[in-house]
Every structure is written in structure tokens, then in C-alpha cells.
Write a protein that holds these residues in place. Structure first.
Motif, PDB file in Angstrom:
ATOM      1  N   ARG A   1      42.720  50.306  51.698  1.00 20.98           N
ATOM      2  CA  ARG A   1      43.344  49.365  50.755  1.00 20.98           C
ATOM      3  C   ARG A   1      44.822  49.166  51.082  1.00 20.98           C
ATOM      4  NH1 ARG A   1      40.504  49.716  44.957  1.00 20.98           N
ATOM      5  NH2 ARG A   1      42.240  48.369  44.411  1.00 20.98           N
ATOM      6  N   HIS A   2      45.474  50.230  51.485  1.00 17.03           N
ATOM      7  CA  HIS A   2      46.910  50.136  51.740  1.00 17.03           C
ATOM      8  C   HIS A   2      47.241  49.286  52.965  1.00 17.03           C
ATOM      9  CE1 HIS A   2      47.657  54.091  49.304  1.00 17.03           C
ATOM     10  NE2 HIS A   2      47.407  53.059  48.542  1.00 17.03           N
ATOM     11  N   THR A   3      46.282  49.139  53.893  1.00 16.01           N
ATOM     12  CA  THR A   3      46.571  48.330  55.087  1.00 16.01           C
ATOM     13  C   THR A   3      46.772  46.862  54.742  1.00 16.01           C
ATOM     14  OG1 THR A   3      44.218  47.910  55.562  1.00 16.01           O
ATOM     15  CG2 THR A   3      45.223  49.866  56.580  1.00 16.01           C
ATOM     16  N   GLN A   4      46.243  46.408  53.612  1.00 10.92           N
ATOM     17  CA  GLN A   4      46.348  44.984  53.268  1.00 10.92           C
ATOM     18  C   GLN A   4      47.791  44.508  53.207  1.00 10.92           C
ATOM     19  OE1 GLN A   4      45.667  43.811  49.050  1.00 10.92           O
ATOM     20  NE2 GLN A   4      45.287  46.005  48.683  1.00 10.92           N
ATOM     21  N   PHE A   5      48.705  45.420  52.818  1.00  7.17           N
ATOM     22  CA  PHE A   5      50.091  45.005  52.634  1.00  7.17           C
ATOM     23  C   PHE A   5      50.881  44.984  53.934  1.00  7.17           C
ATOM     24  CE2 PHE A   5      48.834  46.779  48.421  1.00  7.17           C
ATOM     25  CZ  PHE A   5      48.741  45.539  47.792  1.00  7.17           C
ATOM     26  N   ARG A   6      50.201  45.249  55.048  1.00  8.90           N
ATOM     27  CA  ARG A   6      50.812  45.062  56.351  1.00  8.90           C
ATOM     28  C   ARG A   6      50.513  43.672  56.904  1.00  8.90           C
ATOM     29  NH1 ARG A   6      49.016  50.970  58.784  1.00  8.90           N
ATOM     30  NH2 ARG A   6      50.212  52.211  57.317  1.00  8.90           N
TER      31      ARG A   6
ATOM     32  N   PHE B   1      33.552  48.719  49.774  1.00 10.45           N
ATOM     33  CA  PHE B   1      34.371  47.789  48.992  1.00 10.45           C
ATOM     34  C   PHE B   1      33.528  47.018  47.984  1.00 10.45           C
ATOM     35  CE2 PHE B   1      38.042  48.086  51.974  1.00 10.45           C
ATOM     36  CZ  PHE B   1      39.062  48.104  51.038  1.00 10.45           C
ATOM     37  N   GLU B   2      32.292  46.683  48.341  1.00  6.85           N
ATOM     38  CA  GLU B   2      31.415  45.996  47.399  1.00  6.85           C
ATOM     39  C   GLU B   2      31.158  46.868  46.172  1.00  6.85           C
ATOM     40  OE1 GLU B   2      27.925  45.019  49.591  1.00  6.85           O
ATOM     41  OE2 GLU B   2      28.790  43.212  50.503  1.00  6.85           O
TER      42      GLU B   2
ATOM     43  N   GLN C   1      36.513  39.345  42.605  1.00  2.72           N
ATOM     44  CA  GLN C   1      36.980  38.508  43.719  1.00  2.72           C
ATOM     45  C   GLN C   1      38.253  39.073  44.349  1.00  2.72           C
ATOM     46  OE1 GLN C   1      35.184  36.143  45.101  1.00  2.72           O
ATOM     47  NE2 GLN C   1      33.640  36.658  43.548  1.00  2.72           N
ATOM     48  N   HIS C   2      39.100  39.687  43.532  1.00  2.00           N
ATOM     49  CA  HIS C   2      40.333  40.297  44.029  1.00  2.00           C
ATOM     50  C   HIS C   2      40.013  41.449  44.980  1.00  2.00           C
ATOM     51  CE1 HIS C   2      44.288  42.096  44.179  1.00  2.00           C
ATOM     52  NE2 HIS C   2      43.913  43.157  43.465  1.00  2.00           N
ATOM     53  N   VAL C   3      39.111  42.335  44.586  1.00  2.00           N
ATOM     54  CA  VAL C   3      38.762  43.482  45.427  1.00  2.00           C
ATOM     55  C   VAL C   3      38.041  43.027  46.693  1.00  2.00           C
ATOM     56  CG1 VAL C   3      37.471  45.643  45.557  1.00  2.00           C
ATOM     57  CG2 VAL C   3      38.712  45.074  43.466  1.00  2.00           C
ATOM     58  N   LEU C   4      37.193  42.018  46.588  1.00  2.00           N
ATOM     59  CA  LEU C   4      36.508  41.515  47.773  1.00  2.00           C
ATOM     60  C   LEU C   4      37.486  40.856  48.744  1.00  2.00           C
ATOM     61  CD1 LEU C   4      33.205  40.095  46.233  1.00  2.00           C
ATOM     62  CD2 LEU C   4      33.528  42.215  47.524  1.00  2.00           C
ATOM     63  N   ALA C   5      38.537  40.230  48.210  1.00  2.00           N
ATOM     64  CA  ALA C   5      39.574  39.668  49.078  1.00  2.00           C
ATOM     65  C   ALA C   5      40.283  40.784  49.841  1.00  2.00           C
ATOM     66  CB  ALA C   5      40.587  38.875  48.245  1.00  2.00           C
ATOM     67  N   VAL C   6      40.565  41.875  49.135  1.00  2.00           N
ATOM     68  CA  VAL C   6      41.171  43.048  49.770  1.00  2.00           C
ATOM     69  C   VAL C   6      40.250  43.583  50.859  1.00  2.00           C
ATOM     70  CG1 VAL C   6      41.959  45.425  49.422  1.00  2.00           C
ATOM     71  CG2 VAL C   6      42.468  43.682  47.697  1.00  2.00           C
ATOM     72  N   ALA C   7      38.951  43.603  50.573  1.00  2.00           N
ATOM     73  CA  ALA C   7      37.961  44.120  51.516  1.00  2.00           C
ATOM     74  C   ALA C   7      38.030  43.374  52.842  1.00  2.00           C
ATOM     75  CB  ALA C   7      36.559  44.005  50.925  1.00  2.00           C
ATOM     76  N   HIS C   8      38.069  42.060  52.784  1.00  2.00           N
ATOM     77  CA  HIS C   8      38.050  41.273  54.017  1.00  2.00           C
ATOM     78  C   HIS C   8      39.376  41.368  54.770  1.00  2.00           C
ATOM     79  CE1 HIS C   8      34.063  39.653  53.503  1.00  2.00           C
ATOM     80  NE2 HIS C   8      34.347  39.382  52.237  1.00  2.00           N
TER      81      HIS C   8
ATOM     82  N   ALA D   1      49.211  36.635  42.810  1.00  2.00           N
ATOM     83  CA  ALA D   1      48.513  35.500  42.208  1.00  2.00           C
ATOM     84  C   ALA D   1      47.147  35.928  41.655  1.00  2.00           C
ATOM     85  CB  ALA D   1      48.336  34.388  43.235  1.00  2.00           C
ATOM     86  N   GLU D   2      46.454  36.787  42.394  1.00  2.00           N
ATOM     87  CA  GLU D   2      45.156  37.290  41.927  1.00  2.00           C
ATOM     88  C   GLU D   2      45.326  38.157  40.681  1.00  2.00           C
ATOM     89  OE1 GLU D   2      43.832  39.185  45.518  1.00  2.00           O
ATOM     90  OE2 GLU D   2      43.767  37.266  46.582  1.00  2.00           O
ATOM     91  N   HIS D   3      46.389  38.954  40.663  1.00  2.00           N
ATOM     92  CA  HIS D   3      46.678  39.770  39.479  1.00  2.00           C
ATOM     93  C   HIS D   3      46.943  38.883  38.263  1.00  2.00           C
ATOM     94  CE1 HIS D   3      48.066  43.692  41.724  1.00  2.00           C
ATOM     95  NE2 HIS D   3      46.784  43.425  41.878  1.00  2.00           N
ATOM     96  N   SER D   4      47.591  37.738  38.483  1.00  2.00           N
ATOM     97  CA  SER D   4      47.903  36.831  37.371  1.00  2.00           C
ATOM     98  C   SER D   4      46.631  36.388  36.661  1.00  2.00           C
ATOM     99  CB  SER D   4      48.663  35.597  37.888  1.00  2.00           C
ATOM    100  OG  SER D   4      49.942  35.952  38.379  1.00  2.00           O
TER     101      SER D   4
END
Length: 239
Positions: A175-180, A95-96, A213-220, A190-193
Motif C-alpha cells: 500500500r505504501h508504494t502507491q505514494f511513490r 487487495f480484493e 473503488q478506492h482500495v481497488l485503485a490502490v491495488a492496481h 479526491a477518493e477520500h472526499s
């Protein structure tokens, strides 16, 4: 822990057409592995998978080969293909790298997108506002892929786009698991904004940092989800 699935457990979680393509099999199986339906050490029986997807053994072998290349499975002598133990540190490292690749795409997009492309990106983003609710998380996930792809293309750097898409393909099931996770689409919106505002204004470094920062948020979010499912051995999908 090692286990094998019975025919009942191998029944499709969603409607699958006869002659399922290899990439569709990979998509379904990879998300099931990541979500904990196949615990680490589970054997992936080619015959049962072929029956489940109504295909011959040849495309199944190709799908299993791709799962091995993604680090989701391993080929073991005398055992066949088994699911791999997903390393949280290894996942975060991927992810980094993804964050830096996407940051480069955003930086170049802020510099190179035409005015029409910036307007299109903004319109795409606004069009996803109603998808943030939990009952439309699958639609938001599909939109999310389109949104990021548009930014990749906006970089107008073919080699960078190729590298980014290749890395995203490997990370796609994670990446897709984030939306669960509850309210993740709202936070993603909000991050996309912030990303859209920076690219639209032509602020290259701000755009790069917003995407990073958006991708790192997804990572965690994703790594925590995977770790929790690995510990519990539970499936997030209802039967």
C-alpha cells in the motif's frame, strides 16, 4: 535470480536507533523487498542484518519469520531465508479481500458513527489537503493510515476491525508504494472526499462502494509499481 547483499548494501536507508524493534525491522525490510532493493531469490543474511540494525540474532530471526508469514520471503534448506517472487495475481487477490473488508467498515461507519465522529473524520480529511504535494508524500502516507483506521473504528465491530487490521498489516508495504507514483496523493485525496461525503451523509451503500473503488485503485497502482520494479531490479530510493 539469486543475489546477496554486501555490508555496504546493507547500510540503513534511514536513521535507525540501537535496539531496533522487530516490527520496525519488518517495516524497513518489507518496503525494501517490495520496492525492488532485494530482488526475488536474494538471501537475507541474518548476521549482516543484525549488524545493520544493531541487534542480536534473536530479533532478526523473528523479523525474518514475519517476512515469511507475509509472503515476502521463504525459508529454504541449505540457503536460509530468501526473498520470494511476488505474484501479481496473488497480490491483487489480497487487495480484493481488503476492499471488501474496508467496504464493510465504511458501510457500518455510515450507520454507526456519531455526529461528532463524522465531523472529526471530515476535519481529518481537510487537514490533509496541504499534504498532497510530492515533497510531503511520506506525511500523506502516515495520514492515510490514520484516516483508514478511523473508519475501521467507526464500524464499532471489534471482530471486523481485527480482521481488517490483520489484512492491512500484510499489505502495508504494498500500500505504501502507491505514494511513490506521481500525483497519487492528489487522486487519493479526491477518493477520500467521496468516502467522507458518503459517511457524513449516512449513505451506507455509497460509502461502501466509494471505499471499495478506492482500495481497488490502490491495488492496481501498487501492483503495477511492484511489477515494474521486479522487472527492472532497480531501487526507487536514492543511495
Amino acid at each position: 535470480m539469486s543475489s546477496s547483499h554486501s555490508d555496504e548494501n546493507l547500510s540503513p536507508r534511514r536513521s535507525l536507533r540501537t535496539g531496533q524493534a522487530v516490527d520496525d525491522m519488518v517495516a524497513v525490510l518489507s518496503e525494501e523487498i517490495v520496492s525492488g532493493q532485494w530482488p526475488p531469490g536474494s538471501r537475507l543474511p541474518a548476521q549482516h542484518i543484525a549488524r545493520r540494525f544493531s541487534v542480536s540474532r534473536t530479533p532478526v530471526r523473528e523479523a525474518l519469520s514475519q517476512l515469511c508469514a507475509m509472503g515476502l520471503a521463504e525459508s529454504r534448506p541449505h540457503r536460509g531465508v530468501i526473498t520470494a517472487q511476488i505474484s501479481q495475481s496473488g497480490l491483487l487477490a489480497m487487495f480484493e479481500a481488503m476492499a471488501e473488508l474496508e467496504a464493510c467498515c465504511a458501510r457500518l461507519s455510515a450507520q454507526r458513527m456519531t455526529l461528532a465522529e463524522r465531523h472529526q473524520l471530515s476535519a481529518m480529511h481537510e487537514g490533509s489537503r496541504d499534504l498532497r504535494i510530492s515533497t510531503r508524500s511520506n506525511e500523506y502516507a502516515a495520514f492515510n493510515d490514520e484516516f483508514h483506521s478511523f473508519i475501521y473504528q467507526g464500524s464499532k465491530s471489534d471482530y471486523l476491525i481485527e480482521l481488517t487490521l490483520s489484512t492491512r498489516a500484510r499489505l502495508a508495504p504494498f500500500r505504501h508504494t502507491q505514494f511513490r507514483v506521481a500525483r497519487r496523493p492528489e487522486h487519493s485525496f479526491a477518493e477520500h472526499s467521496e468516502i467522507v461525503a458518503a459517511i457524513s451523509a449516512g449513505h451506507a451503500e455509497r460509502a461502501a462502494e466509494a471505499v471499495r473503488q478506492h482500495v481497488l485503485a490502490v491495488a492496481h497502482v501498487s501492483s503495477d509499481y511492484v511489477a515494474a520494479r521486479s522487472r527492472s531490479g532497480e531501487s526507487p530510493c536514492p543511495d
